[in-house]
Design a protein around this motif. Structure first.
Motif, PDB file in Angstrom:
ATOM      1  N   ARG A  12      -5.000  11.684   4.259  1.00 23.57           N
ATOM      2  CA  ARG A  12      -4.067  11.857   5.380  1.00 23.57           C
ATOM      3  C   ARG A  12      -3.462  13.237   5.419  1.00 23.57           C
ATOM      4  NH1 ARG A  12      -2.814  11.905   0.403  1.00 23.57           N
ATOM      5  NH2 ARG A  12      -0.720  11.400  -0.251  1.00 23.57           N
ATOM      6  N   ARG A  19       0.605   6.932   5.127  1.00 28.85           N
ATOM      7  CA  ARG A  19       1.064   5.941   4.144  1.00 28.85           C
ATOM      8  C   ARG A  19       1.734   4.752   4.849  1.00 28.85           C
ATOM      9  NH1 ARG A  19       5.112   7.817  -0.464  1.00 28.85           N
ATOM     10  NH2 ARG A  19       6.266   8.293   1.418  1.00 28.85           N
ATOM     11  N   GLU A  20       2.564   5.057   5.850  1.00 23.58           N
ATOM     12  CA  GLU A  20       3.238   3.979   6.600  1.00 23.58           C
ATOM     13  C   GLU A  20       2.211   3.074   7.276  1.00 23.58           C
ATOM     14  OE1 GLU A  20       6.348   3.454  10.322  1.00 23.58           O
ATOM     15  OE2 GLU A  20       6.311   5.382   9.288  1.00 23.58           O
ATOM     16  N   GLY A  22      -0.851   2.664   6.248  1.00 22.59           N
ATOM     17  CA  GLY A  22      -1.481   1.935   5.147  1.00 22.59           C
ATOM     18  C   GLY A  22      -0.682   0.704   4.746  1.00 22.59           C
ATOM     19  N   TYR A  23       0.638   0.855   4.647  1.00 12.74           N
ATOM     20  CA  TYR A  23       1.506  -0.275   4.288  1.00 12.74           C
ATOM     21  C   TYR A  23       1.434  -1.386   5.335  1.00 12.74           C
ATOM     22  CZ  TYR A  23       3.781   1.548   0.085  1.00 12.74           C
ATOM     23  OH  TYR A  23       4.027   1.971  -1.197  1.00 12.74           O
ATOM     24  N   ASP A  35      -0.328   3.917  -4.116  1.00 14.59           N
ATOM     25  CA  ASP A  35      -0.075   5.322  -3.803  1.00 14.59           C
ATOM     26  C   ASP A  35       0.304   5.962  -5.141  1.00 14.59           C
ATOM     27  OD1 ASP A  35       0.506   7.736  -2.566  1.00 14.59           O
ATOM     28  OD2 ASP A  35       2.412   7.091  -1.768  1.00 14.59           O
ATOM     29  N   VAL A 111      -4.341   5.299  -1.349  1.00 12.61           N
ATOM     30  CA  VAL A 111      -3.929   6.446  -0.531  1.00 12.61           C
ATOM     31  C   VAL A 111      -4.132   7.764  -1.289  1.00 12.61           C
ATOM     32  CG1 VAL A 111      -2.006   7.531   0.699  1.00 12.61           C
ATOM     33  CG2 VAL A 111      -2.238   5.053   0.729  1.00 12.61           C
TER      34      VAL A 111
END
Length: 214
Positions: A12, A19-20, A22-23, A35, A111
Motif C-alpha cells: 500500500r 490497512r484500514e 484490510g481490517y 501488520d 500487510v
C-alpha cells in the motif's frame, strides 16, 4: 468461522487507507490481519531482539557500518544460521519465516513487508496493491496527524520511498508496479468500503474458478 480459504497480501501507498481497508475485509471475512504482529511473531521465533524489528521495519539499510554496529549489538540475541549475516538480512529472513508460518496456519491478511514475495510459491494467495491519488492521501494524513498539507506530503513521499526501497531491495520485483501484483486498486476512486467490497469480490471469483478447475 472464516468465509474464505484465501490468503490476501496488501502492499500500500502511505495514506491510501490500505490497512484500514484490510481490517474491514478481515472483519467481514472472519479472518485475522497481521501488520505489526508479523514483527512480534518474527522476534519471538527467531530470538532476535524486538527493537531491531521495529528499527528495520520496511526500511532498507545499505550502510555497511550501520549493519556492523547493529550486528555487535545483537550478537546476544542471534543463533544458528543467522549469525554470520548483516543484521538487516537476519531481520528480513526471520520475518520471511514468520510470514510463511502464519500463512501455513490458514487464511489471513498480511500487510506490507514483502509478504507477496515471501508467499510467491503459494497458489491460494491474492496479491494486492492499494494506491490513491496524492491529493486524497495528503488530506487523509494531514487530518489524521494534524499536519499542514506540506508536512503531510513530505511524510507521504518519505514513507513511500522507504517502502519502495525495502521492497525493491529484498524482492525481485518493483514496488507499486502493476506486474508485481495480481491486482492494483485505487481507493480514492472506490472509497474505503468500495475497495473492501472489490477485494471480497476478487477473492470470491478466485475461489469459484479454483473449484471449477478441481
Amino acid at each position: 468461522m472464516a468465509k474464505t480459504n484465501t490468503i490476501i497480501t496488501i502492499g500500500r501507498q502511505y495514506g491510501s487507507a490500505g490497512r484500514e481497508i484490510g481490517y474491514k475485509v478481515a472483519d467481514e471475512l472472519g479472518i485475522k490481519l497481521y501488520d505489526k504482529e508479523m514483527l512480534d511473531r518474527a522476534a519471538k521465533e527467531s530470538g532476535i531482539c524486538q527493537e531491531l524489528f521495529e528499527t528495520h521495519d520496511e526500511k532498507p539499510t545499505n550502510s555497511f557500518l550501520y549493519s556492523l554496529v547493529m550486528d555487535t549489538y545483537s550478537l546476544g540475541y542471534t543463533s544458528g544460521s543467522y549469525t554470520d549475516m548483516p543484521i538487516n538480512h537476519k531481520v528480513f529472513l526471520a520475518q520471511f519465516d514468520a510470514i510463511k508460518k502464519i500463512a501455513d496456519e490458514g487464511p489471513c491478511i498480511l500487510v506490507g513487508r514483502c509478504a507477496d514475495y515471501a508467499l510467491e510459491e503459494c497458489d491460494n494467495v491474492i496479491r494486492l496493491f492499494i494506491h490513491a491519488d496524492l491529493d486524497v492521501r495528503i488530506r487523509r494524513i494531514a487530518r489524521i496527524y494534524d499536519l499542514t498539507d506540506a508536512k503531510a506530503k513530505e511524510l507521504i513521499l518519505k514513507t513511500d520511498k522507504k517502502r519502495a526501497s525495502y521492497y525493491n531491495y529484498y524482492s525481485n520485483k518493483r514496488w507499486g508496479a502493476a506486474d508485481s501484483y495480481d491486482f492494483c486498486l485505487n481507493s480514492s476512486k472506490l472509497g474505503i468500503q468500495g475497495t473492501a467490497d472489490a477485494i471480497k469480490m476478487l477473492v470470491e471469483i478466485k475461489e469459484r474458478d479454483c473449484e471449477k478447475q478441481l
